[in-house]
Motif scaffolding. Structure first.
Motif, PDB file in Angstrom:
ATOM      1  N   LEU A   1      55.972  14.870  26.167  1.00  0.00           N
ATOM      2  CA  LEU A   1      55.092  13.873  25.563  1.00  0.00           C
ATOM      3  C   LEU A   1      53.632  14.280  25.686  1.00  0.00           C
ATOM      4  O   LEU A   1      52.843  14.137  24.741  1.00  0.00           O
ATOM      5  CB  LEU A   1      55.310  12.517  26.237  1.00  0.00           C
ATOM      6  N   ARG A   2      53.247  14.772  26.850  1.00  0.00           N
ATOM      7  CA  ARG A   2      51.857  15.184  27.062  1.00  0.00           C
ATOM      8  C   ARG A   2      51.460  16.344  26.160  1.00  0.00           C
ATOM      9  O   ARG A   2      50.277  16.499  25.840  1.00  0.00           O
ATOM     10  CB  ARG A   2      51.652  15.575  28.530  1.00  0.00           C
ATOM     11  N   SER A   3      52.418  17.157  25.783  1.00  0.00           N
ATOM     12  CA  SER A   3      52.115  18.342  24.966  1.00  0.00           C
ATOM     13  C   SER A   3      52.034  18.054  23.471  1.00  0.00           C
ATOM     14  O   SER A   3      51.721  18.963  22.688  1.00  0.00           O
ATOM     15  CB  SER A   3      53.175  19.424  25.212  1.00  0.00           C
ATOM     16  N   LEU A   4      52.311  16.825  23.057  1.00  0.00           N
ATOM     17  CA  LEU A   4      52.253  16.509  21.627  1.00  0.00           C
ATOM     18  C   LEU A   4      50.815  16.598  21.122  1.00  0.00           C
ATOM     19  O   LEU A   4      49.869  16.265  21.853  1.00  0.00           O
ATOM     20  CB  LEU A   4      52.807  15.101  21.376  1.00  0.00           C
ATOM     21  N   PRO A   5      50.603  17.035  19.885  1.00  0.00           N
ATOM     22  CA  PRO A   5      49.232  17.176  19.359  1.00  0.00           C
ATOM     23  C   PRO A   5      48.532  15.837  19.233  1.00  0.00           C
ATOM     24  O   PRO A   5      49.152  14.816  18.910  1.00  0.00           O
ATOM     25  CB  PRO A   5      49.447  17.831  17.994  1.00  0.00           C
ATOM     26  N   GLN A   6      47.238  15.837  19.526  1.00  0.00           N
ATOM     27  CA  GLN A   6      46.439  14.622  19.447  1.00  0.00           C
ATOM     28  C   GLN A   6      45.575  14.577  18.192  1.00  0.00           C
ATOM     29  O   GLN A   6      44.780  13.660  18.028  1.00  0.00           O
ATOM     30  CB  GLN A   6      45.552  14.510  20.696  1.00  0.00           C
ATOM     31  N   GLU A   7      45.748  15.545  17.324  1.00  0.00           N
ATOM     32  CA  GLU A   7      45.036  15.563  16.055  1.00  0.00           C
ATOM     33  C   GLU A   7      46.032  15.855  14.954  1.00  0.00           C
ATOM     34  O   GLU A   7      47.073  16.468  15.167  1.00  0.00           O
ATOM     35  CB  GLU A   7      43.933  16.620  16.058  1.00  0.00           C
TER      36      GLU A   7
END
Length: 491
Positions: free
Chosen positions: A100-106
């Motif tokens: 989950l933390r590695s999912l893209p934020q853009e």
């Protein structure tokens, strides 16, 4: 407690626990990790999930959360965790959080409504396959509940799911919950990479889209504590097949609301059917509990383990005061176990001056706490010197006598959420009159005999008389004034 009362008490607990956690649903968690909101919620949500997984995976007893599957909607739909058993599977759960933390934020997510629908349908299909090919001896529920975590407007997301799923096979879906995470910082002024899909304007308001299943919307503040409490709702007993408790009110003298007993033509008690709900998780359910706080049946449970030589007495336990609390702000539902009475020591190894000073200081503490209506929050000092030590907490409560009451208290990590409705209206007059008319012909007598006072000629050691302090009768140590001073409070 008499043998009869003890058997009645244990039978109530057995009746409640025998049917508890037998129909816990499996859970599906769908995380809407679409930009730009994901950058605001990633840290707090992952921290809340980590705290919850540490707790849920290590609880002993029946499986409160039998199966869990996690989906994420980012640029595309991803299944981060197929259905797994939660108990004893912490490593697998933590790896899901790292994904989950590695999912893209853009980026931009188009067709979000279609992805939400597909996530629900994929989870139901995955659940059917798991139930068909896996021996599931620890649980017997054949339904699943789906929770969607999103920062999008909750009503719009719920309407999208209603429209997308109205012609689908939802026989195993018991409940669909949309959790709208409200952010402290408003994102309405931003220019998002893509806007939320709006529901179709061809909605037929007369057409029922409830799908035969329960669909709810919940607003949750975007904090770690609030999200963690929302997840802890899964740990409650979800059975509900029948009531847990019958509360019998004495027959009414006015015969209102009472039914006649067919045998003796006397009014029967009025039965209130109730459910019971846990407020705390017992520390005994955790594998790595501290030495204090797990059991509170006797003073031996309070003493730390004796690691010294066999012929040496254990050193006294240390409690450090960490905070002063107002008595009216302490909820009784976070206290557990059996209380202990604390009084100034009469140990013969102390000299007279030290004993007198100690008793006077103790008296001053009781006086201040009583007059200012204060409680003391104290913490056990483990003495291990370890930076990762787990502490136990207690409440010290004053009384009218020269004594304090020590009650164990649980911290937030072991507290279950409790959402109780508050009634703003008075009860109906017939029901109010029926309850007020219930009187008993005789007062209820205590089944436990009070402790007798210790006669002065029976004291095993020489009576200590302090020259500058008021003597206290031994019977004062057995006075029980705590119920009157601290009424029950329910949050």
């Amino acid at each position: 407690m008499s043998a009869r009362n003890r058997s009645c008490s244990s039978s109530i607990l057995q009746a409640c626990s025998s049917s508890s956690f037998t129909r816990q649903p499996s859970r599906v968690l769908i995380v809407d990790a679409s930009p730009p909101w994901w950058s605001e919620t990633c840290t707090i949500l992952c921290q809340a999930l980590e705290n919850f997984f540490f707790l849920a995976s290590s609880l002993a007893g029946p499986a409160r959360l039998p199966l869990l599957s996690v989906f994420a909607i980012s640029v595309q739909l991803e299944c981060l965790l197929p259905f797994v058993q939660v108990k004893g599977n912490l490593t697998r759960l933590l790896s899901c959080i790292e994904e989950l933390r590695s999912l893209p934020q853009e980026g931009c997510v188009r067709q979000r409504g279609a992805l939400l629908k597909q996530a629900v349908l994929d989870s139901l299909q995955q659940f059917k396959q798991y139930m068909c090919h896996t021996a599931h001896g620890d649980f017997n529920s054949n339904c699943v509940e789906v929770t969607v975590l999103t920062c999008q407007p909750g009503q719009a997301v719920l309407r999208q799911l209603e429209q997308g799923l109205k012609n689908s096979d939802l026989i195993t879906l018991r409940r669909l919950l949309v959790v709208h995470i409200t952010l402290q910082q408003s994102l309405s002024d931003r220019s998002p990479a893509c806007s939320l899909e709006t529901p179709s304007s061809e909605d037929d308001q007369e057409e029922s889209l409830m799908l035969g299943t329960e669909m709810d919307l919940q607003l949750v503040e975007g904090t770690v504590v609030a999200l963690e409490n929302s997840l802890k709702m899964w740990l409650h007993d979800q059975g509900g097949d029948r009531e847990h408790l019958h509360l019998l009110l004495p027959p009414s003298l006015t015969l209102q609301g009472s039914t006649q007993h067919p045998a003796n033509n006397r009014p029967s008690p009025v039965c209130l059917k109730c459910d019971m709900q846990e407020r705390l998780l017992s520390p005994a359910l955790l594998p790595s509990t501290p030495d204090l706080g797990v059991k509170t049946e006797s003073m031996q449970d309070f003493q730390p383990p004796n690691k010294s030589l066999a012929n040496q007495n254990p050193s006294p336990q240390c409690l450090r005061v960490v905070k002063v609390l107002h008595a009216g702000g302490v909820c009784q539902s976070v206290l557990y176990g059996l209380p202990l009475i604390i009084r100034p020591t009469s140990c013969w190894q102390l000299d007279w001056d030290e004993m007198e000073t100690n008793q006077q200081t103790f008296h001053a503490l009781c006086h201040i706490l009583k007059n200012r209506d204060w409680f003391l929050l104290v913490r056990s000092e483990s003495g291990s010197g370890s930076g990762s030590a787990v502490f136990s907490y207690y409440i010290l409560q004053s009384s009218g006598s020269l004594s304090l009451l020590l009650k164990p208290v649980l911290t937030r990590e072991l507290t279950l959420p409790c959402c109780l409705p508050v009634s703003l209206e008075d009860p109906p007059l017939p029901a109010l009159a029926s309850v007020e008319g219930r009187q008993t012909q005789s007062r209820v007598r205590a089944t436990v005999a009070p402790l007798p006072s210790i006669p002065l000629n029976k004291v095993p050691r020489r009576l200590v008389t302090l020259s500058h302090s008021r003597p206290c009768a031994p019977a004062l140590f057995f006075q029980d004034n705590y119920e009157e001073e601290d009424p029950l409070m329910i949050q």
